[in-house]
Design a protein around this motif. Structure first.
Motif, PDB file in Angstrom:
ATOM      1  N   UNK A 343       1.035  -0.911  -0.281  1.00  0.00           N
ATOM      2  CA  UNK A 343      -0.297  -0.065   0.114  1.00  0.00           C
ATOM      3  C   UNK A 343       1.136   1.077  -0.057  1.00  0.00           C
ATOM      4  N   UNK A 344       2.222   1.087   0.098  1.00  0.00           N
ATOM      5  CA  UNK A 344       2.868   1.703   0.221  1.00  0.00           C
ATOM      6  C   UNK A 344       4.195   2.611  -0.856  1.00  0.00           C
ATOM      7  N   UNK A 345       3.543   1.748  -2.052  1.00  0.00           N
ATOM      8  CA  UNK A 345       3.982   1.881  -3.439  1.00  0.00           C
ATOM      9  C   UNK A 345       4.149   3.310  -4.378  1.00  0.00           C
ATOM     10  N   UNK A 346       1.893   3.794  -4.382  1.00  0.00           N
ATOM     11  CA  UNK A 346       1.843   5.122  -4.912  1.00  0.00           C
ATOM     12  C   UNK A 346       2.699   5.747  -4.237  1.00  0.00           C
ATOM     13  N   UNK A 347       3.418   6.730  -2.985  1.00  0.00           N
ATOM     14  CA  UNK A 347       3.703   7.156  -1.971  1.00  0.00           C
ATOM     15  C   UNK A 347       5.382   7.377  -2.266  1.00  0.00           C
ATOM     16  N   UNK A 348       5.809   5.344  -2.865  1.00  0.00           N
ATOM     17  CA  UNK A 348       7.313   5.747  -2.790  1.00  0.00           C
ATOM     18  C   UNK A 348       7.726   5.990  -4.074  1.00  0.00           C
ATOM     19  N   UNK A 349       6.383   5.471  -5.193  1.00  0.00           N
ATOM     20  CA  UNK A 349       6.491   6.594  -6.325  1.00  0.00           C
ATOM     21  C   UNK A 349       6.614   7.650  -6.595  1.00  0.00           C
ATOM     22  N   UNK A 350       5.786   8.511  -6.049  1.00  0.00           N
ATOM     23  CA  UNK A 350       6.021  10.020  -5.615  1.00  0.00           C
ATOM     24  C   UNK A 350       7.266  10.493  -5.435  1.00  0.00           C
ATOM     25  N   UNK A 351       7.763  10.096  -4.469  1.00  0.00           N
ATOM     26  CA  UNK A 351       9.281   9.916  -3.848  1.00  0.00           C
ATOM     27  C   UNK A 351      10.187   9.797  -4.904  1.00  0.00           C
ATOM     28  N   UNK A 352      10.031   8.613  -5.219  1.00  0.00           N
ATOM     29  CA  UNK A 352      11.057   8.529  -6.442  1.00  0.00           C
ATOM     30  C   UNK A 352      10.795   8.639  -8.321  1.00  0.00           C
ATOM     31  N   UNK A 353      10.134   9.444  -8.401  1.00  0.00           N
ATOM     32  CA  UNK A 353       9.646  10.050  -9.309  1.00  0.00           C
ATOM     33  C   UNK A 353      10.342  11.829  -9.152  1.00  0.00           C
ATOM     34  N   UNK A 388      12.731   1.014  -8.088  1.00  0.00           N
ATOM     35  CA  UNK A 388      13.398   2.625  -8.223  1.00  0.00           C
ATOM     36  C   UNK A 388      14.423   2.194  -9.863  1.00  0.00           C
ATOM     37  N   UNK A 389      15.169   0.887  -9.877  1.00  0.00           N
ATOM     38  CA  UNK A 389      15.206   0.768 -11.342  1.00  0.00           C
ATOM     39  C   UNK A 389      14.175   0.419 -12.442  1.00  0.00           C
ATOM     40  N   UNK A 390      13.152  -0.062 -12.755  1.00  0.00           N
ATOM     41  CA  UNK A 390      12.246  -0.108 -13.495  1.00  0.00           C
ATOM     42  C   UNK A 390      11.379   1.478 -13.367  1.00  0.00           C
ATOM     43  N   UNK A 392      13.294   3.583 -13.259  1.00  0.00           N
ATOM     44  CA  UNK A 392      14.334   4.937 -13.958  1.00  0.00           C
ATOM     45  C   UNK A 392      14.109   4.476 -15.088  1.00  0.00           C
ATOM     46  N   UNK A 393      13.780   3.403 -15.775  1.00  0.00           N
ATOM     47  CA  UNK A 393      14.444   2.285 -16.877  1.00  0.00           C
ATOM     48  C   UNK A 393      12.822   3.332 -17.706  1.00  0.00           C
ATOM     49  N   UNK A 394      11.637   3.587 -17.207  1.00  0.00           N
ATOM     50  CA  UNK A 394      10.527   3.624 -17.844  1.00  0.00           C
ATOM     51  C   UNK A 394      10.649   5.474 -18.036  1.00  0.00           C
ATOM     52  N   UNK A 395      11.102   6.536 -16.946  1.00  0.00           N
ATOM     53  CA  UNK A 395      11.278   7.392 -17.425  1.00  0.00           C
ATOM     54  C   UNK A 395      12.406   7.991 -18.052  1.00  0.00           C
TER      55      UNK A 395
END
Length: 472
Positions: A343-353, A388-390, A392-395
């Motif tokens: 359930x933390x993945x959305x928040x983690x994605x914001x931070x990583x993006x 993070x690696x996934x 970054x690759x998509x970004x």
């Protein structure tokens, strides 16, 4: 009545709604109709016989001077060419201006150019309508974007205490870990951080230091797995000049550098037994000697250790000292695996993006709901590091502001190697996978050649040899 109009054409000119100026070849006004007077505020008596460019047409809307020799009306007087002009302004007597559209038409008599007529109209209403239309279109676009955003996870209100820490999440197991960090941070107690690879153990250690009374002092990291047994002792405790071959000068070790600060011993389970014994003495006595030296150096340090191994099991196996284990295991903090806190993945994605935007110079807004669902359905054996690696690759590959996943998540991970395949078969598979990832784009910044790190010509030659044909 018709005869009256023919005898006096000015009756018609005075009745029209457009402004009309008549000019002789010198640029002097010879006719000004009532509509022109009303629009500009200049009366005919004030303009007739004068070069009226200086009255109504002297500047552009932004204040730049508009020389008479560049005036399209005056140009018609000289070259006899009809002109239709938009996006200019005429100036009123009160100093204001209004947008106009006008035509400049040459006047001939007996085939001789004798002047010009300018017919103009105030297009303020049209501009207002166009502006309102643009605003309406912008509003529609904004609403459309808002609806799109509602289908994407773009922002969230993060816990203010951890806004800049890098530790983000809302799950129960994650917040339980944060509470432990808050409790032990102000103390000098030794902390043992436990967790799988890629869970963010170093980030936890850095925040323990950040929230401690030693936060203004050094945070020194040692990766115990990065050095051989012989070099590790020198790294930890330093050495004197001539202590061993290559020791050309005295060097301080990480313990000495961490004096009054925090020493982070990552991968602590990789310490050889001999180094474990010396580390135990430092933890007990807060003193040591450099390699090749006899002087005892006292330090004041707070030790944080981390491992992904089961130290208690290593103690049973005799590969880790029991006394060191108890010395390190004063306050253990377990960092949950990502699969335990999906359930933390959305928040983690914001931070990583946000981090990727800074590092890659992108302006990504977030991920689509579909991408988030895919991320939350995956078990993440590589934890946050893999996430993070996934991303970054998509970004790197994405040309949109909203990220989508271009390949199944399990294809980001390592796959078993089929030993029955030839080298050409493996190359063919790998190149095919990369071509699929880039939608068969070979050249360019995000093309297959760039991702494979080979020249475009080399890739095309290899594709031809392997029987791979680029899809249309």
């Amino acid at each position: 009545m018709i005869k009256q109009f023919l005898n006096d054409p000015s009756l018609l000119l005075n009745a029209v709604g457009e402004g009309i100026y008549g000019f002789d070849l010198s640029g002097n006004a010879v006719f000004v109709n009532p509509a022109a007077e009303k629009m500009t505020g200049w009366s005919a008596d004030e303009l007739l016989g004068k070069k009226i460019h200086q009255y109504h047409h002297h500047s552009h809307a932004d204040g730049r001077a508009y020389p008479a020799d560049e005036c399209q009306i005056y140009c018609t007087m000289f070259d006899g060419i009809h002109r239709q002009v938009k996006d200019e302004v005429f100036w009123r007597k009160d100093g204001s201006f209004f947008p106009v559209e006008y035509t400049s038409t040459p006047v001939y008599k007996n085939d001789q150019l004798i002047g010009a007529v300018a017919v103009f109209r105030d297009v303020s209403k049209q501009h207002e309508t166009q502006l309102a239309l643009r605003q309406a279109l912008t509003q529609v676009s904004d609403l459309s974007e808002q609806l799109k955003d509602e289908n994407s996870y773009l922002t969230a209100q993060l816990n203010e205490d951890w806004q800049d820490s890098g530790l983000v999440g809302k799950s129960h197991v994650f917040h339980a870990m944060l509470e432990q960090i808050k409790l032990v941070s102000p103390t000098d107690s030794t902390v043992l951080i436990l967790g799988e690879n890629g869970t963010g153990k170093e980030l936890v250690a850095r925040n323990l230091h950040r929230l401690s009374n030693r936060s203004t002092q050094s945070f020194i990291k040692v990766n115990c797995a990065a050095f051989t047994a012989s070099l590790l002792e020198s790294e930890l405790f330093g050495h004197e000049k001539g202590a061993f071959t290559g020791a050309n000068e005295r060097r301080k070790g990480r313990f000495e550098l961490a004096h009054n600060g925090t020493l982070f011993l990552d991968e602590i389970a990789e310490l050889p037994l001999e180094a474990q014994s010396k580390l135990l003495r430092v933890l007990q006595e807060q003193e040591f000697e450099r390699v090749g030296g006899s002087q005892t150096i006292k330090v004041n340090i707070r030790v944080i250790a981390a491992t992904n191994r089961d130290l208690s099991k290593m103690v049973e196996e005799g590969t880790f000292r029991i006394d060191l284990y108890y010395r390190l295991n004063v306050f253990p903090i377990r960092v949950p695996a990502l699969k335990e806190r999906k359930e933390d993945i959305p928040l983690l994605c914001i931070n990583l993006v946000q981090q990727l935007n800074k590092r890659l110079g992108k302006q990504l807004k977030g991920l689509s709901n579909k991408a988030l669902s895919q991320l939350q359905a995956y078990d993440w054996p590589g934890n946050i590091r893999e996430l993070q690696n996934v991303l970054e690759r998509e970004a790197i590959l994405s040309k949109q502001s909203i990220l989508n996943l271009t390949q199944p998540l399990n294809s980001h991970s390592k796959t078993p190697v089929n030993s029955s395949l030839s080298l050409d078969d493996l190359l063919r598979q790998h190149i095919s996978s990369v071509l699929s990832l880039t939608n068969n784009k070979i050249s360019g910044a995000n093309g297959a050649a760039s991702l494979l790190g080979v020249p475009e010509s080399t890739l095309r030659s290899k594709m031809k040899k392997l029987g791979l044909v680029k899809s249309s």
